[in-house]
Design an enzyme around this catalytic site. Sequence first.
Site, short mmCIF file in Angstrom:
data_model
loop_
_atom_site.label_atom_id
_atom_site.label_comp_id
_atom_site.label_asym_id
_atom_site.label_seq_id
_atom_site.Cartn_x
_atom_site.Cartn_y
_atom_site.Cartn_z
N ARG A 227 0.83 -1.21 0.00
CA ARG A 227 0.00 0.00 0.00
C ARG A 227 0.86 1.26 0.00
O ARG A 227 2.02 1.25 0.39
CB ARG A 227 -0.98 0.01 1.15
N HIS A 228 0.25 2.35 -0.47
CA HIS A 228 0.92 3.65 -0.39
C HIS A 228 0.94 4.08 1.07
O HIS A 228 -0.04 3.88 1.79
CB HIS A 228 0.14 4.66 -1.24
N PRO A 229 2.05 4.69 1.52
CA PRO A 229 2.13 5.00 2.96
C PRO A 229 1.17 6.08 3.42
O PRO A 229 0.85 6.15 4.61
CB PRO A 229 3.59 5.44 3.13
N SER A 230 0.66 6.94 2.53
CA SER A 230 -0.15 8.06 3.03
C SER A 230 -1.38 8.37 2.18
O SER A 230 -1.95 9.45 2.30
CB SER A 230 0.72 9.31 3.18
N PHE A 234 -5.25 2.75 -1.67
CA PHE A 234 -4.21 2.82 -2.71
C PHE A 234 -3.37 1.59 -2.46
O PHE A 234 -2.28 1.66 -1.90
CB PHE A 234 -3.41 4.10 -2.48
#
Lengths: 382, 382
Positions: A227-230, A234
């Site tokens: 996943r995207h960190p922020s 996503f």
Amino acid sequence: MTAPLAGYVILDLTHVLAGPFCTMTLADMGAQVIKVETPKGGDDTRAFPPFKDGKSAYFAAINHGKKSIALNLKADEDRLIFERLLARADVIVENFRPGVMERLGYGWEDLHAAFPRLVYGAVSGFGHTGPDARRPAYDMVVQARGGVMSITGEKDRDPVRVGASIGDIVAGMFLSQGILAALLDRDRSGLGRKIDVAMLDSQLAILEHAVALTTVTGKAPGPSGARHPSITPFETFHASDGLFVIAAGNDRLFEKLCIALDLPISDDPRFATNPARCDNARLLKRLIEAVTLENTRAYWISRLTAAGIPTGPIQDVGQVLKDPQILARNMVVDVLDKNGRQAYKAAGNPIKMTDAPDPKSRAPAPDLDGNRGEILRWLEQG
Amino acid sequence: MTAPLAGYVILDLTHVLAGPFCTMTLADMGAQVIKVETPKGGDDTRAFPPFKDGKSAYFAAINHGKKSIALNLKADEDRLIFERLLARADVIVENFRPGVMERLGYGWEDLHAAFPRLVYGAVSGFGHTGPDARRPAYDMVVQARGGVMSITGEKDRDPVRVGASIGDIVAGMFLSQGILAALLDRDRSGLGRKIDVAMLDSQLAILEHAVALTTVTGKAPGPSGARHPSITPFETFHASDGLFVIAAGNDRLFEKLCIALDLPISDDPRFATNPARCDNARLLKRLIEAVTLENTRAYWISRLTAAGIPTGPIQDVGQVLKDPQILARNMVVDVLDKNGRQAYKAAGNPIKMTDAPDPKSRAPAPDLDGNRGEILRWLEQG
């Protein structure tokens, strides 16, 4: 049709990956690349698997369309040929350990004095300056030391290597940019420059988000799996037959996603904003998967694409090479053998340009010293 | 000292990451970059965390040194300003979805007719041609579809995302190369070109080894954790206080490693060649770790470095930013605020070039429309 770099001559002393990748991108844009190899075996990757008909497919994939001459740069006769090549070249590229070119008498200072228009491109593990300049490096050493491994992998497990050799390749790409900028400048000033790219520096240069986070919060990010960190959602999600990706990068896309999934939660305060969704990411993932597990990846990719939501499959390399969009873009090319038959497949040129040829095949990768006669004749023609 | 791209003017209509990264590399080499932003909020990343003093450090990290003017390209008065900018620019860069520029009346055909010397650079998810040209994409969609996720992660576990946004960044770098090649060509032909780079294509272009393997063996490789798929030993090892990397890329380095570890196995037929070492990789890892677990990472890195073996730590981003070699290379720079004070830290320019400035700080990232007056005055001066 004219390739943008037609007429430029690149003298290529590089081996393995970072340097040869750099000169491949220049060759793909029309430059003539002459590999100058050691008589004993030449470029190491000629011996790298996988092989086809006794030749390295790995070597072919990044050296197609180049020419080869084998020269012993410690022998007078060969040095003479090399210096005649230098007089005709626009660019020399090397990826030796710092100091090797100086010991041969071909360091930047010497070359610049003798051939003032020559552009000199160097790529090395740690660069030509600094306390570790002379240390050896390979891709994995700079992936590890440069930070990208620390943010790649699953949370609470050991870090993993990026499967592609981005330690080498990204450095080769920065060198290519530097060489082209120096050529532009030379057309005004008449003078070449030396470009010194380090694989370690190049790793830091692509971390962007992680650098901003670390310097502002004081805390280095860890790996965040798939996943995207922020940004949320996503990441990968399970459908009935495997994983696929949904990347809903903003509130509007999240609303569309909720409609397409028939999941009326976009007004729920736990999910109404990206910060809230990040705080409740695990719960949101379960709610979405409770829906997506009911049908196949193909079904959801088609449905979400129709709704304008960025989504797609996770493809292995075999699937990528058959992807209709990839094929429509001429991104899989044939590398020919000496008889003009298709010998290997390789990645095409991602830099698509108007009025530039984008051929479906590439000239063979050269045999070691395979173009000596042709190169010597070209030198005679002055 | 002259930056190689001094005097070149880049009109930058890009937002988020792939496009702004491209224009950042051009700005770092001396080009003047003018961001043309939408009056409503401008570049999306102005609203991306992390924030410092109410401003996005993420935006600052990739937009420092650029100037900004806000223009509504559907309003006549602003279109007039835009066209005066086009007449002065060498390059226009955009990363809209394909079709957006055409609808504004600024597609390639129109621009090339009106401004024949202008180079037009575009980066998009899937490119301007092919069946999926108009689909939306984000970094993770192309990392997944383009194959890099399939070779990144641990064996027999789900694939992971590369922690750095290489889906965007690598595409931005290819675009930068294409733009520079087109400028070189324009200096001879007098004509600009359009460059069309796809994020998906760019992912395939960096897979090299995996493409060769897949096409020769017919079998796509999977993830291989923290080791190289076909070189041994080239992976992480446990010391008494954590993991570090050893990359012994050939037989000679393996012999040196055995001596440095006091592990007399280099003549053992199970380990004498790289293919044999790959077949016995798990056993070899245990034999090596039986030694390395006896001492610390620092001890082994120092000892193996002295023996000429590529090795190093796995650093988090905080450690990278303090790495003496990184600091000696000026790879961590200050981004200033409007009062000339250090506001953020960012990655420096990895393209080190003779006679080019490599400043320790960067001019501020612009406020939205923050340079309107200055830009309009520059246009007046014709």
